[in-house]
Design a protein around this motif. Structure first.
Motif, PDB file in Angstrom:
ATOM      1  N   GLU A 147       6.195  -0.665   0.897  1.00 14.53           N
ATOM      2  CA  GLU A 147       7.441  -0.812   0.131  1.00 14.53           C
ATOM      3  C   GLU A 147       8.283  -1.953   0.675  1.00 14.53           C
ATOM      4  OE1 GLU A 147       9.294   3.001   0.273  1.00 14.53           O
ATOM      5  OE2 GLU A 147       8.052   3.847  -1.330  1.00 14.53           O
ATOM      6  N   GLU A 179       3.112   3.784   3.549  1.00 12.33           N
ATOM      7  CA  GLU A 179       3.894   3.665   2.317  1.00 12.33           C
ATOM      8  C   GLU A 179       5.194   2.905   2.565  1.00 12.33           C
ATOM      9  OE1 GLU A 179       5.402   6.513  -1.359  1.00 12.33           O
ATOM     10  OE2 GLU A 179       4.969   7.407   0.595  1.00 12.33           O
ATOM     11  N   GLU A 235      -0.358  -1.765  -4.149  1.00 13.06           N
ATOM     12  CA  GLU A 235       0.554  -0.615  -4.229  1.00 13.06           C
ATOM     13  C   GLU A 235      -0.170   0.696  -4.557  1.00 13.06           C
ATOM     14  OE1 GLU A 235       1.024  -3.038  -8.106  1.00 13.06           O
ATOM     15  OE2 GLU A 235       0.777  -3.416  -5.959  1.00 13.06           O
ATOM     16  N   VAL A 294      -1.629   3.688  -1.257  1.00 15.08           N
ATOM     17  CA  VAL A 294      -1.026   4.946  -0.795  1.00 15.08           C
ATOM     18  C   VAL A 294      -1.473   6.100  -1.672  1.00 15.08           C
ATOM     19  CG1 VAL A 294       1.147   6.199  -0.527  1.00 15.08           C
ATOM     20  CG2 VAL A 294       0.943   3.866   0.334  1.00 15.08           C
TER      21      VAL A 294
END
Length: 336
Positions: free
Chosen positions: A268, A264, A200, A203
């Motif tokens: 997600e 991104e 995560e 990005v």
């Protein structure tokens, strides 16, 4: 020295493939040297003086290993021809000084054999210098010896009589973010993306690099997208790799923000699916545990009833599947 033709090779670590492709570009290789090596001989190198040696140096004693990248160079001021041998490591190899020595000897042997006899027997004959280097991207500290003499027993007792060399070390995770951002070039950007991070965090790293990525040439930018394919994509679930490919295929330096935004969204979505899968697996696990607990409770009840009827323990074991220790514990409870 043995060529690698026809010999099976173990699969390369994804990082090895990524760095091989990246550093096979002589301009990127020169950028590596000029960004991280503070020595005069580096300043004297021009990209036109770099020649990638398109040959694998495989050692008989390390048949599963081969020299990763070898460049032939010359300095503009002295016209001295020399070589840089770069090894890629994702784990610490305590034999690396010895392996580097063997590779260096193989390179020198080839040069000697390819030099006419009258030249190599001349008093003016000189072998070229070879600069060994290691690029390490492992998480832990690099703890192997940094010089060859450190591999020799009691080397302190023999001072200047011993063969020795010290290799260059590019330890990716030891560079500070500020230093890499200050360099503001392709190789520093790759190092920042390669430093230890959670998926995560990718990005955020790309967002920090956005200004640098915009200034890259199309060829340099392709190196970044190839890097993401070789290193980042394999970490993702199978279903998301195609999406990453499509995003990277459509990317260019002047639309970096769009690439980062699309990555991104993909990350997600991947995290949402992983969370949902975790919840479903948790519910299923809880249900199974409940069922097993209920089944065990029923077996214990049957065993108690049989004990009250004075049925022998062997028969109860066969009837319930409980182990003797548990049945004896139940029997003691009833006798209290």
């Amino acid at each position: 020295m043995t060529g690698n033709e026809g010999q099976p090779r173990p699969p390369h670590h994804p990082h090895d493939k990524g760095y091989r492709q990246l550093l096979a570009d002589k301009r990127v290789f020169l950028e590596l040297l000029k960004t991280f090596v503070r020595e005069k001989w580096v300043e004297a190198i021009d990209a036109d003086d770099l020649i990638l040696v398109n040959k694998s140096y495989v050692l008989q004693d390390f048949s599963e290993k081969e020299a990763d990248i070898v460049y032939r160079l010359k300095t503009w001021d002295k016209n001295v021809i020399f070589y840089v041998l770069l090894e890629l490591q994702s784990t610490v190899d305590y034999l690396i000084p010895f392996r580097l020595l063997l590779y260096m000897v193989e390179i020198l042997r080839e040069i000697y054999n390819n030099t006419p006899q009258y030249e190599r027997e001349s008093k003016h004959f000189r072998l070229p210098p070879i600069i060994p280097a290691v690029l390490y991207n492992g998480v832990g500290s690099w703890t192997a010896a940094l010089s060859f003499r450190e591999m020799l027993d009691s080397y302190q007792d023999f001072s200047g009589h011993l063969l020795d060399f010290r290799y260059l070390l590019f330890d990716i995770n030891r560079y500070k973010e500020e230093e890499l951002m200050r360099a503001a070039n392709l190789i520093a950007g790759v190092f920042l993306l390669d430093q230890k991070m959670r998926p995560e965090e990718l990005v955020g790293r790309l967002q920090k690099l956005a200004g640098i990525l915009k200034r890259l040439t199309p060829d340099e930018f392709r190196h970044i997208t190839s890097w993401l394919r070789n290193v980042v994509k394999p970490r993702m679930p199978e279903g998301f790799r195609e999406k990453v490919d499509r995003i990277l295929d459509a990317s260019n330096p002047w639309e970096v923000e769009r690439m980062i935004y699309n990555l991104e969204l993909t990350l997600e979505e991947m995290q949402r699916q992983a969370l949902l899968k975790g919840k479903m697996e948790g519910k299923l696990e809880g249900k199974l545990e409940g069922e097993l607990e209920g089944e065990l409770k029923g077996k214990r009840e049957v065993a108690r009833n049989l004990l009250l009827l004075n049925v022998d323990i062997d028969t109860i074991i066969k009837a319930t599947g409980l182990d003797p220790e548990e049945i004896n514990a139940l029997k003691k409870q009833l006798e209290q």
